[in-house]
Motif scaffolding. Structure first.
Motif, mmCIF file in Angstrom:
data_model
loop_
_atom_site.group_PDB
_atom_site.id
_atom_site.type_symbol
_atom_site.label_atom_id
_atom_site.label_comp_id
_atom_site.label_asym_id
_atom_site.label_seq_id
_atom_site.Cartn_x
_atom_site.Cartn_y
_atom_site.Cartn_z
ATOM 1 N N ARG A 25 2.349 24.457 87.392
ATOM 2 C CA ARG A 25 3.339 25.475 87.923
ATOM 3 C C ARG A 25 4.073 26.210 86.649
ATOM 4 N NH1 ARG A 25 4.595 28.591 91.079
ATOM 5 N NH2 ARG A 25 6.528 28.759 91.576
ATOM 6 N N GLU A 26 4.135 25.555 85.585
ATOM 7 C CA GLU A 26 4.918 26.272 84.533
ATOM 8 C C GLU A 26 3.916 27.435 83.942
ATOM 9 O OE1 GLU A 26 7.918 25.579 83.137
ATOM 10 O OE2 GLU A 26 7.965 23.767 84.605
ATOM 11 N N VAL A 27 2.775 27.243 83.710
ATOM 12 C CA VAL A 27 1.739 28.273 83.483
ATOM 13 C C VAL A 27 1.961 29.149 84.442
ATOM 14 C CG1 VAL A 27 -0.555 28.887 83.175
ATOM 15 C CG2 VAL A 27 0.387 26.694 82.497
ATOM 16 N N GLU A 28 1.991 29.032 85.594
ATOM 17 C CA GLU A 28 2.063 30.360 86.569
ATOM 18 C C GLU A 28 3.467 31.009 86.563
ATOM 19 O OE1 GLU A 28 1.833 28.610 90.712
ATOM 20 O OE2 GLU A 28 -0.242 27.933 90.387
ATOM 21 N N LYS A 29 4.398 30.081 86.278
ATOM 22 C CA LYS A 29 5.891 30.950 86.013
ATOM 23 C C LYS A 29 5.727 32.094 84.692
ATOM 24 C CE LYS A 29 8.794 27.608 85.765
ATOM 25 N NZ LYS A 29 9.807 26.738 86.062
ATOM 26 N N LYS A 30 5.004 31.376 83.569
ATOM 27 C CA LYS A 30 4.925 32.338 82.484
ATOM 28 C C LYS A 30 3.936 33.494 82.632
ATOM 29 C CE LYS A 30 5.283 33.718 78.232
ATOM 30 N NZ LYS A 30 6.705 34.160 77.886
ATOM 31 N N LEU A 31 2.902 33.271 83.288
ATOM 32 C CA LEU A 31 2.000 34.226 83.827
ATOM 33 C C LEU A 31 2.591 35.448 84.648
ATOM 34 C CD1 LEU A 31 -1.424 32.410 83.962
ATOM 35 C CD2 LEU A 31 -0.659 33.878 82.197
ATOM 36 N N THR A 32 3.284 34.925 85.666
ATOM 37 C CA THR A 32 4.221 35.723 86.457
ATOM 38 C C THR A 32 5.082 36.656 85.631
ATOM 39 O OG1 THR A 32 3.771 34.493 88.371
ATOM 40 C CG2 THR A 32 5.633 36.114 88.441
ATOM 41 N N GLU A 33 5.756 35.975 84.763
ATOM 42 C CA GLU A 33 6.861 36.685 83.952
ATOM 43 C C GLU A 33 5.744 37.693 83.143
ATOM 44 O OE1 GLU A 33 8.313 35.841 79.361
ATOM 45 O OE2 GLU A 33 8.900 34.264 80.881
ATOM 46 N N LEU A 34 4.820 37.436 82.424
ATOM 47 C CA LEU A 34 3.990 38.546 81.772
ATOM 48 C C LEU A 34 3.539 39.498 82.558
ATOM 49 C CD1 LEU A 34 1.909 35.924 79.556
ATOM 50 C CD2 LEU A 34 3.559 37.333 78.835
ATOM 51 N N ALA A 35 3.200 39.288 83.942
ATOM 52 C CA ALA A 35 2.611 40.147 84.736
ATOM 53 C C ALA A 35 3.818 41.169 85.183
ATOM 54 C CB ALA A 35 2.179 39.886 86.069
ATOM 55 N N PHE A 36 4.951 40.680 85.194
ATOM 56 C CA PHE A 36 6.215 41.546 85.668
ATOM 57 C C PHE A 36 6.458 42.687 84.448
ATOM 58 C CE2 PHE A 36 6.485 39.167 89.433
ATOM 59 C CZ PHE A 36 6.832 40.238 90.210
ATOM 60 N N ARG A 37 6.324 42.037 83.117
ATOM 61 C CA ARG A 37 6.454 42.886 81.842
ATOM 62 C C ARG A 37 5.627 43.884 82.001
ATOM 63 N NH1 ARG A 37 7.364 38.880 77.050
ATOM 64 N NH2 ARG A 37 7.551 40.720 75.838
#
Length: 136
Positions: A25-37
């Motif tokens: 779940r922590e990885v998903e949050k980070k990857l989602t943040e990167l995708a929005f950047r």
């Protein structure tokens, strides 16, 4: 187009693999943040027509993250039919059907991905450091 994290050293890769396994779940949050950047950069580079413009830019979205085997997949894209012509360029036809020129593409997805590759390793390295210090 895809993105792999090749700039991390062996230890950092091992830490990342452990976090992926134990705390997806922590990885998903980070990857989602990167995708929005990435999305913000793509939209910034997307051209807008002067008259009735913005359809393409407004249509670019981040899909939900999915797990495919051991990999996380998150798609940033659009369903606007003419998007590839804007990204890669296209030929120009006259009324007689003869090709008379070429319009260069804007490469907004490609350029944004290359820019992201320049900073993503440092960003992940800092995230791993902060994550491990906070969960040690």
């Amino acid at each position: 187009m895809g993105l792999e994290f090749k700039g991390l050293d062996l230890f950092e890769q091992q830490v990342l693999q452990r976090i992926i396994k134990e705390m997806p779940r922590e990885v998903e949050k980070k990857l989602t943040e990167l995708a929005f950047r990435y999305l913000a950069d793509v939209k910034r580079l997307t051209p807008v027509a002067e008259k009735n413009g913005g359809t393409l830019r407004d249509s670019i979205r981040v899909d939900n993250i999915k797990r495919v085997g051991d990999e996380f997949v998150i798609i940033v894209g659009t369903n606007v039919h003419y998007a590839p012509h804007i990204e890669y360029g296209h030929r120009i036809k006259n009324k007689a059907g003869k090709y008379v020129g070429f319009v260069e593409g804007f490469h907004m997805f490609e350029i944004s991905l290359k820019q992201m590759e320049e900073w993503i390793d440092d960003d992940l390295r800092n995230w791993l450091k902060n994550f491990t210090e906070g969960h040690a």
